[in-house]
Design an enzyme around this catalytic site. Structure first.
Site, PDB file in Angstrom:
ATOM      1  N   ASP A   1      24.906   8.225 -23.044  1.00  0.00           N
ATOM      2  CA  ASP A   1      26.267   7.698 -22.880  1.00  0.00           C
ATOM      3  C   ASP A   1      26.913   7.991 -21.529  1.00  0.00           C
ATOM      4  O   ASP A   1      28.127   8.025 -21.421  1.00  0.00           O
ATOM      5  CB  ASP A   1      27.142   8.306 -23.980  1.00  0.00           C
ATOM      6  CG  ASP A   1      27.062   9.827 -24.000  1.00  0.00           C
ATOM      7  OD1 ASP A   1      26.679  10.405 -22.967  1.00  0.00           O
ATOM      8  OD2 ASP A   1      27.373  10.424 -25.050  1.00  0.00           O
TER       9      ASP A   1
ATOM     10  N   GLU B   1      18.578   7.649 -27.873  1.00  0.00           N
ATOM     11  CA  GLU B   1      19.781   8.310 -28.418  1.00  0.00           C
ATOM     12  C   GLU B   1      20.890   7.282 -28.670  1.00  0.00           C
ATOM     13  O   GLU B   1      22.026   7.411 -28.208  1.00  0.00           O
ATOM     14  CB  GLU B   1      20.281   9.439 -27.517  1.00  0.00           C
ATOM     15  CG  GLU B   1      21.246  10.392 -28.213  1.00  0.00           C
ATOM     16  CD  GLU B   1      21.712  11.533 -27.315  1.00  0.00           C
ATOM     17  OE1 GLU B   1      22.766  11.391 -26.677  1.00  0.00           O
ATOM     18  OE2 GLU B   1      21.024  12.564 -27.275  1.00  0.00           O
TER      19      GLU B   1
ATOM     20  N   GLU C   1      32.486   8.466 -22.437  1.00  0.00           N
ATOM     21  CA  GLU C   1      31.169   8.346 -23.061  1.00  0.00           C
ATOM     22  C   GLU C   1      31.159   7.448 -24.294  1.00  0.00           C
ATOM     23  O   GLU C   1      30.179   6.732 -24.545  1.00  0.00           O
ATOM     24  CB  GLU C   1      30.620   9.733 -23.424  1.00  0.00           C
ATOM     25  CG  GLU C   1      30.192  10.579 -22.236  1.00  0.00           C
ATOM     26  CD  GLU C   1      31.344  11.335 -21.567  1.00  0.00           C
ATOM     27  OE1 GLU C   1      32.516  11.194 -22.032  1.00  0.00           O
ATOM     28  OE2 GLU C   1      31.098  12.065 -20.590  1.00  0.00           O
TER      29      GLU C   1
ATOM     30  N   HIS D   1      32.623  21.145 -19.546  1.00  0.00           N
ATOM     31  CA  HIS D   1      32.639  20.176 -18.440  1.00  0.00           C
ATOM     32  C   HIS D   1      33.317  18.853 -18.732  1.00  0.00           C
ATOM     33  O   HIS D   1      33.541  18.060 -17.827  1.00  0.00           O
ATOM     34  CB  HIS D   1      31.207  19.885 -17.983  1.00  0.00           C
ATOM     35  CG  HIS D   1      30.422  19.064 -18.965  1.00  0.00           C
ATOM     36  ND1 HIS D   1      30.543  17.703 -19.065  1.00  0.00           N
ATOM     37  CD2 HIS D   1      29.527  19.411 -19.917  1.00  0.00           C
ATOM     38  CE1 HIS D   1      29.745  17.250 -20.014  1.00  0.00           C
ATOM     39  NE2 HIS D   1      29.118  18.268 -20.549  1.00  0.00           N
TER      40      HIS D   1
ATOM     41  N   ARG E   1      35.195  15.451 -19.064  1.00  0.00           N
ATOM     42  CA  ARG E   1      36.266  14.903 -18.234  1.00  0.00           C
ATOM     43  C   ARG E   1      37.625  14.979 -18.913  1.00  0.00           C
ATOM     44  O   ARG E   1      38.630  15.269 -18.267  1.00  0.00           O
ATOM     45  CB  ARG E   1      35.979  13.424 -17.907  1.00  0.00           C
ATOM     46  CG  ARG E   1      35.373  13.246 -16.541  1.00  0.00           C
ATOM     47  CD  ARG E   1      34.861  11.833 -16.314  1.00  0.00           C
ATOM     48  NE  ARG E   1      33.790  11.905 -15.331  1.00  0.00           N
ATOM     49  CZ  ARG E   1      33.956  11.741 -14.021  1.00  0.00           C
ATOM     50  NH1 ARG E   1      35.134  11.450 -13.537  1.00  0.00           N
ATOM     51  NH2 ARG E   1      32.937  11.845 -13.200  1.00  0.00           N
TER      52      ARG E   1
ATOM     53  N   HIS F   1      29.150  24.672 -14.715  1.00  0.00           N
ATOM     54  CA  HIS F   1      28.889  23.317 -14.193  1.00  0.00           C
ATOM     55  C   HIS F   1      29.298  23.262 -12.719  1.00  0.00           C
ATOM     56  O   HIS F   1      30.182  24.004 -12.298  1.00  0.00           O
ATOM     57  CB  HIS F   1      29.721  22.336 -15.024  1.00  0.00           C
ATOM     58  CG  HIS F   1      29.349  20.896 -14.851  1.00  0.00           C
ATOM     59  ND1 HIS F   1      29.658  20.180 -13.720  1.00  0.00           N
ATOM     60  CD2 HIS F   1      28.696  20.028 -15.675  1.00  0.00           C
ATOM     61  CE1 HIS F   1      29.214  18.939 -13.851  1.00  0.00           C
ATOM     62  NE2 HIS F   1      28.619  18.819 -15.026  1.00  0.00           N
TER      63      HIS F   1
HETATM   64  C1  UD1 Z   1      28.453  13.680 -16.404  1.00  0.00           C
HETATM   65  C2  UD1 Z   1      28.594  12.607 -17.480  1.00  0.00           C
HETATM   66  C3  UD1 Z   1      28.794  13.243 -18.849  1.00  0.00           C
HETATM   67  C4  UD1 Z   1      27.729  14.293 -19.133  1.00  0.00           C
HETATM   68  C5  UD1 Z   1      27.694  15.297 -17.995  1.00  0.00           C
HETATM   69  C6  UD1 Z   1      26.597  16.303 -18.226  1.00  0.00           C
HETATM   70  C7  UD1 Z   1      29.723  10.508 -16.912  1.00  0.00           C
HETATM   71  C8  UD1 Z   1      31.002   9.829 -16.698  1.00  0.00           C
HETATM   72  N1  UD1 Z   1      29.776  11.797 -17.210  1.00  0.00           N
HETATM   73  O1  UD1 Z   1      29.707  14.324 -16.302  1.00  0.00           O
HETATM   74  O2  UD1 Z   1      28.739  12.227 -19.834  1.00  0.00           O
HETATM   75  O3  UD1 Z   1      28.062  14.945 -20.331  1.00  0.00           O
HETATM   76  O4  UD1 Z   1      27.437  14.599 -16.770  1.00  0.00           O
HETATM   77  O5  UD1 Z   1      26.730  17.419 -17.401  1.00  0.00           O
HETATM   78  O6  UD1 Z   1      28.686   9.917 -16.804  1.00  0.00           O
HETATM   79  N2  UD1 Z   1      28.177  18.070  -9.215  1.00  0.00           N
HETATM   80  C9  UD1 Z   1      27.411  18.667  -8.221  1.00  0.00           C
HETATM   81  N3  UD1 Z   1      26.058  18.799  -8.444  1.00  0.00           N
HETATM   82  C10 UD1 Z   1      25.439  18.385  -9.578  1.00  0.00           C
HETATM   83  C11 UD1 Z   1      26.228  17.785 -10.580  1.00  0.00           C
HETATM   84  C12 UD1 Z   1      27.579  17.623 -10.384  1.00  0.00           C
HETATM   85  O7  UD1 Z   1      27.926  19.059  -7.192  1.00  0.00           O
HETATM   86  O8  UD1 Z   1      24.226  18.544  -9.701  1.00  0.00           O
HETATM   87  C13 UD1 Z   1      29.644  17.913  -8.998  1.00  0.00           C
HETATM   88  C14 UD1 Z   1      29.989  16.819  -8.008  1.00  0.00           C
HETATM   89  O9  UD1 Z   1      31.101  17.220  -7.253  1.00  0.00           O
HETATM   90  C15 UD1 Z   1      30.395  15.645  -8.926  1.00  0.00           C
HETATM   91  C16 UD1 Z   1      31.044  16.401 -10.082  1.00  0.00           C
HETATM   92  O10 UD1 Z   1      30.260  17.571 -10.241  1.00  0.00           O
HETATM   93  O11 UD1 Z   1      31.258  14.761  -8.273  1.00  0.00           O
HETATM   94  C17 UD1 Z   1      31.143  15.653 -11.382  1.00  0.00           C
HETATM   95  O12 UD1 Z   1      29.895  15.064 -11.749  1.00  0.00           O
HETATM   96  P1  UD1 Z   1      29.891  13.733 -12.696  1.00  0.00           P
HETATM   97  O13 UD1 Z   1      28.492  13.327 -12.956  1.00  0.00           O
HETATM   98  O14 UD1 Z   1      30.810  12.714 -12.118  1.00  0.00           O
HETATM   99  O15 UD1 Z   1      30.599  14.241 -14.007  1.00  0.00           O
HETATM  100  P2  UD1 Z   1      30.128  15.274 -15.118  1.00  0.00           P
HETATM  101  O16 UD1 Z   1      31.339  15.963 -15.613  1.00  0.00           O
HETATM  102  O17 UD1 Z   1      28.988  16.054 -14.616  1.00  0.00           O
HETATM  103  N1  UDP Z   2      21.821  23.358 -20.004  1.00  0.00           N
HETATM  104  C1  UDP Z   2      21.029  23.891 -18.989  1.00  0.00           C
HETATM  105  N2  UDP Z   2      21.563  24.819 -18.134  1.00  0.00           N
HETATM  106  C2  UDP Z   2      22.848  25.251 -18.243  1.00  0.00           C
HETATM  107  C3  UDP Z   2      23.670  24.677 -19.273  1.00  0.00           C
HETATM  108  C4  UDP Z   2      23.116  23.728 -20.123  1.00  0.00           C
HETATM  109  O1  UDP Z   2      19.859  23.537 -18.868  1.00  0.00           O
HETATM  110  O2  UDP Z   2      23.263  26.106 -17.443  1.00  0.00           O
HETATM  111  C5  UDP Z   2      21.245  22.322 -20.903  1.00  0.00           C
HETATM  112  C6  UDP Z   2      21.478  22.479 -22.396  1.00  0.00           C
HETATM  113  O3  UDP Z   2      20.452  23.244 -23.007  1.00  0.00           O
HETATM  114  C7  UDP Z   2      21.472  21.026 -22.870  1.00  0.00           C
HETATM  115  C8  UDP Z   2      22.049  20.250 -21.699  1.00  0.00           C
HETATM  116  O4  UDP Z   2      21.897  21.111 -20.565  1.00  0.00           O
HETATM  117  O5  UDP Z   2      20.138  20.578 -23.053  1.00  0.00           O
HETATM  118  C9  UDP Z   2      23.494  19.925 -21.919  1.00  0.00           C
HETATM  119  O6  UDP Z   2      24.010  19.404 -20.741  1.00  0.00           O
HETATM  120  P1  UDP Z   2      25.563  19.207 -20.503  1.00  0.00           P
HETATM  121  O7  UDP Z   2      26.322  20.154 -21.346  1.00  0.00           O
HETATM  122  O8  UDP Z   2      25.766  19.238 -19.013  1.00  0.00           O
HETATM  123  O9  UDP Z   2      25.790  17.699 -20.945  1.00  0.00           O
HETATM  124  P2  UDP Z   2      26.092  16.991 -22.363  1.00  0.00           P
HETATM  125  O10 UDP Z   2      25.006  17.354 -23.300  1.00  0.00           O
HETATM  126  O11 UDP Z   2      27.451  17.422 -22.787  1.00  0.00           O
HETATM  127  O12 UDP Z   2      26.090  15.537 -22.021  1.00  0.00           O
END
Ligand code: UD1
Ligand code: UDP
Length: 369
Positions: A99, A121, A135, A208, A210, A241
Site C-alpha cells: 500500500d 498482500e 495507504e 513512522h 504520516r 526511522h
Molecule cells: C513509507 C510509506 C509507508 C510505509 C513506510 C515504511 C508512503 C506514502 N509511505 O513511509 O506506507 O509504511 O514507508 O517505512 O508510501 N528517509 C531516508 N532514508 C530512507 C528512508 C526514508 O532518509 O532510507 C527519509 C527521507 O527524508 C524521506 C522521509 O524519510 O523523505 C520519508 O520517507 P517516505 O517514504 O516519504 O515516507 P515513510 O514515512 O517512510
Molecule cells: N524493521 C527493520 N528494522 C527496524 C525496524 C523495522 O528491519 O529497525 C522491519 C520489521 O521487522 C518489519 C518492517 O521493517 O518487517 C516494518 O517496516 P515499517 O514499520 O517501516 O513499515 P510498515 O510495515 O508500517 O509499512
C-alpha cells in the site's frame, strides 16, 4: 513451456522485506520465470539494508528519494521514471506489494501501458481513507487495477469479495513477510544493545506513520517516557526511522532518559531477533503487527485503526490510539498485570506458514503459462 517475464517493483523497507523472498523464489525457477527487479528508491538506506541482507541485485533503480519528499513528489517521480523501464522490459506481469505510494504509482503506470498487475498482500482494509493515510487509498486503488490478488488471509479475501472482485482472481497465500521471519530468528543471536538491556524488561519501539507526524507522535513519546520513568526494571530500544520529522519529535521528547536508547534502523535480521527477545512492542507499523503474533510478543498498536484484525483476534495486538493518557494506561497495565501480559503472549500464525512465496510463484506459473 513458455518462460514468463515478471517485473517486481518496490521501493520501501517493508515492501523489500516482503518482496525479496518472492524474488528469490522466482529466481530459483529460471526455466519458468525471467525475473526483473525494479526498485523505485522511495527509501534509500532502509531499502539498501534489506537488499544487502537478501543478496538481491537490482536491474533498475529509479532513485526517487529526496529529503522531505511529498506524496506529489513520490507519485509523479515514480510514474514518469518507470514508464521507460516498463516500455523497455514489456513484462508479462508486473508485481507490486501492499500500500505504499510506490505500489500505487507503479501499478498505475503498468495499467497505462496495459501490463497485467499482480498485487502481493492484497485485500487489507480499514475502510477509512484517512487511516492509515495515504495507504488505505493506495491499497484499494491497486486492487482496482490488479488482475491477480494475492491475499494473505481469509479476511483479506473476504474484503475483496465484498468489493465484487472475481473469486477466481483471489488467492489466499499467507503473507510473504512470514517467509522472511522463518529464516531470521536464531537461538544463538547476540548484540551489544541486547547485552545493555540484559536483566531488564526490554521494550521495543518504532513509529513512522504520516498521519501520526506532529502532535500525535509527541503524545506517544511522552506517554512512553512517563510509564518507563516510573518503572526502573524496564529498558527501551528505539531503532528510529530515517524521516527527519520523526527524529526531531523523538529527540525532543526522549533525550536525557538513559534507560531508553534511540539507535539507527536495524537490519531486518537484527530487528527480528530484537523482537524475539523483547518483553513487549510499541509501534504504529504494519509489518510488525504481522510478525509479532508468530513470536508471541504483545504489541500495543499506537493507531486508531488496524487492517490486521487477525492479530487482534489472536490476542497479540491491542489498538491503543494516540491519546497520551490511553497509551499511558494501557502500557502501564501490560507491565503491571501478569495475567494481562500472559493473555497477550501466545504465539500464533494468522498470517501464514512461511511458504507464501512458493504459492504465489505456483499460481503465476499456472495463470501465465
Ligand atoms: C513509507 C510509506 C509507508 C510505509 C513506510 C515504511 C508512503 C506514502 N509511505 O513511509 O506506507 O509504511 O514507508 O517505512 O508510501 N528517509 C531516508 N532514508 C530512507 C528512508 C526514508 O532518509 O532510507 C527519509 C527521507 O527524508 C524521506 C522521509 O524519510 O523523505 C520519508 O520517507 P517516505 O517514504 O516519504 O515516507 P515513510 O514515512 O517512510
Ligand atoms: N524493521 C527493520 N528494522 C527496524 C525496524 C523495522 O528491519 O529497525 C522491519 C520489521 O521487522 C518489519 C518492517 O521493517 O518487517 C516494518 O517496516 P515499517 O514499520 O517501516 O513499515 P510498515 O510495515 O508500517 O509499512
Amino acid at each position: 513451456m513458455k518462460r514468463m517475464k515478471v517485473v517486481l517493483i518496490f521501493g520501501t523497507r517493508p515492501e523489500a522485506i516482503k518482496m525479496c523472498p518472492l524474488v528469490r523464489e522466482l529466481k530459483s525457477r529460471p526455466a519458468e520465470f525471467e525475473t526483473i527487479v525494479c526498485v523505485t528508491g522511495q527509501h534509500r538506506e532502509m531499502l539498501d539494508q534489506v537488499l544487502d541482507v537478501f543478496g538481491i541485485v537490482t536491474d533498475h533503480d529509479l532513485h526517487v528519494m529526496k529529503p522531505g519528499q511529498t506524496l506529489f513528489d513520490i507519485t509523479s517521480d515514480v510514474l514518469l521514471k518507470i514508464k521507460a523501464v516498463l516500455e523497455d522490459e514489456r513484462p508479462d506481469c508486473a508485481l507490486v506489494h501492499g500500500d505504499t505510494t510506490t505500489s500505487f504509482a507503479a501499478a498505475l503506470a503498468a495499467f497505462y501501458l496495459q501490463i497485467p498487475v499482480g498485487h502481493v498482500e492484497a485485500g487489507l482494509r480499514t475502510r477509512n481513507l484517512y487511516s492509515p493515510w495515504p495507504e488505505e487509498f493506495n491499497r484499494q486503488a491497486v486492487d482496482v487495477i490488479s488482475q491477480w490478488h494475492f491475499a494473505p488471509t481469509e479476511t483479506s479475501r473476504q474484503n475483496l469479495l465484498d468489493e465484487a472482485k472475481p473469486a477466481d482472481r483471489i488467492f489466499v497465500t499467507g503473507n510473504t513477510g512470514i517467509d522472511a521471519l522463518r529464516h531470521t530468528v536464531r537461538e544463538d543471536y547476540s548484540h551489544p544493545e541486547l547485552d545493555w538491556a540484559e536483566g531488564s524488561r526490554l521494550i521495543l519501539i518504532t513509529a513512522h506513520r504520516r498521519e501520526n507526524l506532529g502532535e500525535p507522535m509527541h503524545r506517544m513519546f511522552r506517554a512512553i517516557r512517563r510509564v518507563m520513568e516510573e518503572r526502573p526494571g524496564t529498558k527501551a530500544i528505539y531503532p528510529i526511522h530515517m524521516n527527519p520529522q520523526v527524529r526531531r519529535a523523538a529527540h525532543e521528547e526522549l533525550d536525557g532518559f538513559d534507560r531508553l536508547r534511540i539507535i539507527d534502523p536495524l537490519e531486518v535480521v537484527d530487528f527480528h531477533n530484537f523482537m524475539a527477545r523483547s518483553h513487549l512492542i510499541l509501534t504504529d507499523s504494519g509489518g510488525i503487527q504481522e510478525e509479532a503474533p508468530s513470536l508471541g510478543k504483545p504489541v500495543l498498536v499506537m493507531r486508531d485503526t488496524t487492517e490486521r484484525p487477525e492479530g487482534v483476534a489472536a490476542g497479540t495486538l491491542r489498538l491503543v490510539g494516540t491519546d497520551e493518557d490511553v497509551i499511558y494506561r494501557e502500557f502501564s497495565r501490560l507491565l503491571d498485570d501478569p495475567a494481562e501480559y500472559a493473555a497477550m503472549s501466545h504465539a500464533s500464525n494468522p498470517y501464514g506458514d512461511g511458504h507464501a512465496s512458493e504459492r504465489i510463484a505456483d499460481i503465476l506459473a499456472k495463470e501465465l503459462g
